[in-house]
Design an enzyme around this catalytic site. Structure first.
Site, PDB file in Angstrom:
ATOM      1  N   GLU A  16      50.588  89.250   0.698  1.00 13.48           N
ATOM      2  CA  GLU A  16      51.143  90.515   0.208  1.00 13.48           C
ATOM      3  C   GLU A  16      51.679  91.357   1.364  1.00 13.48           C
ATOM      4  O   GLU A  16      52.747  91.968   1.258  1.00 13.48           O
ATOM      5  CB  GLU A  16      50.079  91.317  -0.550  1.00 13.48           C
ATOM      6  CG  GLU A  16      49.512  90.596  -1.765  1.00 13.48           C
ATOM      7  CD  GLU A  16      48.230  89.827  -1.450  1.00 13.48           C
ATOM      8  OE1 GLU A  16      47.284  89.907  -2.255  1.00 13.48           O
ATOM      9  OE2 GLU A  16      48.187  89.158  -0.395  1.00 13.48           O
ATOM     10  N   ALA A  53      43.925  52.468   0.126  1.00 14.65           N
ATOM     11  CA  ALA A  53      45.115  51.630   0.210  1.00 14.65           C
ATOM     12  C   ALA A  53      44.664  50.187   0.068  1.00 14.65           C
ATOM     13  O   ALA A  53      43.892  49.692   0.896  1.00 14.65           O
ATOM     14  CB  ALA A  53      45.834  51.840   1.541  1.00 14.65           C
ATOM     15  N   TRP A 102      48.890  46.672   8.686  1.00 15.73           N
ATOM     16  CA  TRP A 102      48.794  47.744   7.697  1.00 15.73           C
ATOM     17  C   TRP A 102      48.986  47.108   6.334  1.00 15.73           C
ATOM     18  O   TRP A 102      49.899  46.300   6.150  1.00 15.73           O
ATOM     19  CB  TRP A 102      49.837  48.831   7.929  1.00 15.73           C
ATOM     20  CG  TRP A 102      49.711  49.539   9.231  1.00 15.73           C
ATOM     21  CD1 TRP A 102      50.440  49.338  10.364  1.00 15.73           C
ATOM     22  CD2 TRP A 102      48.801  50.586   9.534  1.00 15.73           C
ATOM     23  NE1 TRP A 102      50.051  50.198  11.350  1.00 15.73           N
ATOM     24  CE2 TRP A 102      49.036  50.973  10.863  1.00 15.73           C
ATOM     25  CE3 TRP A 102      47.808  51.243   8.816  1.00 15.73           C
ATOM     26  CZ2 TRP A 102      48.312  51.992  11.487  1.00 15.73           C
ATOM     27  CZ3 TRP A 102      47.095  52.243   9.433  1.00 15.73           C
ATOM     28  CH2 TRP A 102      47.345  52.621  10.754  1.00 15.73           C
ATOM     29  N   GLU A 155      38.370  58.990   3.248  1.00 18.76           N
ATOM     30  CA  GLU A 155      39.291  57.920   3.655  1.00 18.76           C
ATOM     31  C   GLU A 155      38.618  56.558   3.765  1.00 18.76           C
ATOM     32  O   GLU A 155      39.283  55.561   3.977  1.00 18.76           O
ATOM     33  CB  GLU A 155      39.959  58.282   4.986  1.00 18.76           C
ATOM     34  CG  GLU A 155      41.087  59.274   4.836  1.00 18.76           C
ATOM     35  CD  GLU A 155      42.233  59.042   5.815  1.00 18.76           C
ATOM     36  OE1 GLU A 155      42.121  58.145   6.672  1.00 18.76           O
ATOM     37  OE2 GLU A 155      43.227  59.776   5.718  1.00 18.76           O
ATOM     38  N   ARG A 168      46.017  64.504   4.461  1.00 23.11           N
ATOM     39  CA  ARG A 168      45.168  65.035   5.534  1.00 23.11           C
ATOM     40  C   ARG A 168      45.506  66.500   5.808  1.00 23.11           C
ATOM     41  O   ARG A 168      44.610  67.335   5.969  1.00 23.11           O
ATOM     42  CB  ARG A 168      45.369  64.222   6.816  1.00 23.11           C
ATOM     43  CG  ARG A 168      44.788  62.825   6.779  1.00 23.11           C
ATOM     44  CD  ARG A 168      45.015  62.116   8.105  1.00 23.11           C
ATOM     45  NE  ARG A 168      44.445  60.770   8.102  1.00 23.11           N
ATOM     46  CZ  ARG A 168      44.476  59.946   9.134  1.00 23.11           C
ATOM     47  NH1 ARG A 168      45.064  60.330  10.271  1.00 23.11           N
ATOM     48  NH2 ARG A 168      43.931  58.741   9.055  1.00 23.11           N
ATOM     49  N   GLY A 180      35.087  53.876   4.846  1.00 28.26           N
ATOM     50  CA  GLY A 180      35.487  52.655   4.193  1.00 28.26           C
ATOM     51  C   GLY A 180      35.027  52.514   2.747  1.00 28.26           C
ATOM     52  O   GLY A 180      34.644  53.491   2.086  1.00 28.26           O
ATOM     53  N   LEU A 186      42.049  60.352  12.867  1.00 25.25           N
ATOM     54  CA  LEU A 186      41.963  61.199  11.672  1.00 25.25           C
ATOM     55  C   LEU A 186      42.747  62.496  11.809  1.00 25.25           C
ATOM     56  O   LEU A 186      42.393  63.519  11.208  1.00 25.25           O
ATOM     57  CB  LEU A 186      40.495  61.506  11.319  1.00 25.25           C
ATOM     58  CG  LEU A 186      39.585  60.302  11.037  1.00 25.25           C
ATOM     59  CD1 LEU A 186      38.231  60.783  10.542  1.00 25.25           C
ATOM     60  CD2 LEU A 186      40.212  59.349  10.037  1.00 25.25           C
TER      61      LEU A 186
END
Length: 432
Positions: A104, A206, A222, A359, A236, A361, A256
């Site tokens: 504001e 993933a 990857w 994330e 993140r 394991g 990270l």
């Protein structure tokens, strides 16, 4: 559509990150805040639109500003505000980093004298308390605004309707719950923490098409492509803290941090029941000042002292029957008389951690799923098969299909060559 998903789709559709060497991404997708600000200043009344459409248009601009700054103001919420005079936005802004001016105040400063008699749209109830900055209610009254329309009431004990009362007492017209759903979504991390005492939990995984997070030999880099990893870094940047298990730390020694987009690095959290990570030489890069390590009473004191000497913050939490960190306990059992230590989520909540990105394991993700202690899941799938690799939920099983948890697919789409599902628990409306 939730504002977060709109921002996600814009990120996916935008140009890919090219330069990662400096830890930042190119300007073409760095100016989300500047873009939201330009869009807000371009908003004007449309001929013949209703009052509801007008509210949707102007509050929508404030919501986009709030979302564009999410992640940079923790533990404070990132609020968005626009000042409207004669059908045009004359001032706009979102909260600065903690200790800086609120939305504001920034919007009023841009508006200047044009704020006199204006309507201010703000996503969260204006604050009325003296903290690191003066109350926003004082600034609004001093600017001579005629009306304040806000989206969601601040549930914090020092707020909760007080701002509205002060504004009304000063003769300012106050309208509440304007575009409530969109505003509540923009502030879901903050609101969830204030109401539950725990951080909002997002899982990220993933996997291959057959649900593996690593090959049989442990290789995981990857599985997904760079566009999916870019979304991971965007996640993140949106979260207050990020957590991994001890095995992941010891195996990967991850950073990270936020690299493929611009943003503030989340607080690193390690779940390490017996503080095994304290024994490693050389020391993993995450075991540094500011990192939180959650452990149980079974951790040796000399390991705890070693982490303290490195500036790490070890916190003892409750242990389950197997001696592992208890992720979350039911509300009725949050403090077991036999073990008064908090669960992991309660401990982080007491530190005012608003949101947590899990994330991995796989064992850590499985522990959150087993405890039904998650609120959203970003699941990336690559078009590959890994066979007897590491499953995404190792050690977790249900005796029958009918007893397995059901999930709601909120969004499904392509990210580069991969697929992304954004999931919620089917019982998301049930408080834990």
């Amino acid at each position: 559509m939730r504002p977060e998903l709109s921002e996600l789709l814009a990120l996916i559709a935008g140009p890919g990150a090219k330069d990662m060497s400096a830890g930042t991404a190119p300007d073409e997708h760095d100016d989300a805040v500047a873009g939201a600000l330009r869009a807000a200043l371009a908003v004007v009344d449309a001929v013949g639109e209703s009052a509801e459409e007008r509210d949707r248009r102007f509050m929508g601009a404030a919501v986009r500003l709030a979302c564009a700054g999410t992640g940079a103001t923790y533990p404070n919420p990132c609020v968005g505000a626009v000042v409207v005079q004669a059908g045009r936005v004359v001032g706009a802004g979102h909260s600065a980093a903690t200790g800086g001016p609120h939305a504001e105040v920034r919007a009023l400063a841009m508006a200047g004298a044009a704020a006199q008699g204006a309507t201010v749209y703000v996503t969260l109830e204006p604050c009325s308390h003296q903290g690191r900055t003066p109350p926003c209610t004082d600034a609004l009254i001093a600017a001579g605004v005629a009306e304040v329309a806000y989206g969601v009431q601040d549930p914090a004990r020092h707020a909760a309707g007080k701002g509205s009362g002060l504004l009304r007492a000063a003769g300012v017209v106050v309208r509440e719950a304007v575009e409530l759903t969109a505003c509540a979504s923009a502030h879901e991390h903050y609101l969830h923490h204030e109401r539950s005492g725990r951080p909002f939990v997002t899982l990220k995984a993933a996997t291959s098409l057959d649900g593996r997070i690593a090959a049989a030999g442990g290789d995981s880099k990857w599985i997904t492509g760079e566009p999916a990893r870019r979304v991971g870094h965007w996640l993140r940047a949106r979260h207050h803290a990020i957590v991994i298990g001890a095995d992941t730390l010891l195996r990967d020694d991850p950073r990270l941090d936020v690299r493929l987009v611009r943003g503030v690095d989340p607080i690193p959290v390690i779940v390490d029941s017996r503080l095994r990570t304290a024994l490693v030489a050389p020391r993993p890069q995450l075991l540094r000042a500011g990192t939180i390590v959650l452990h149980t009473e079974h951790a040796p004191e000399d390991r705890r002292r070693s982490l303290l000497d490195a500036g790490v913050r070890p916190i003892a939490v409750a242990a389950d029957a197997q001696g592992r960190v208890t992720i979350a306990a039911p509300r009725a059992e949050r403090r077991d008389p036999a073990d008064p230590r908090p669960s992991a989520l309660d401990a982080l909540g007491e530190l005012a951690v608003r949101s947590l990105l899990v994330e991995g394991g796989g064992h850590l993700i499985a522990s959150f799923v087993a405890a039904a202690a998650w609120d959203r899941w970003y699941w990336f799938q690559a078009p590959c098969l890994l066979g007897e690799g590491t499953p995404v939920l190792p050690g977790l099983s249900w005796p029958a299909v009918a007893q397995s948890p059901r999930l709601w697919i909120e969004l499904r789409g392509r990210v580069g060559g991969d697929e992304l599902m954004v999931l919620q628990p089917e019982t998301a409306a049930t408080p834990r």
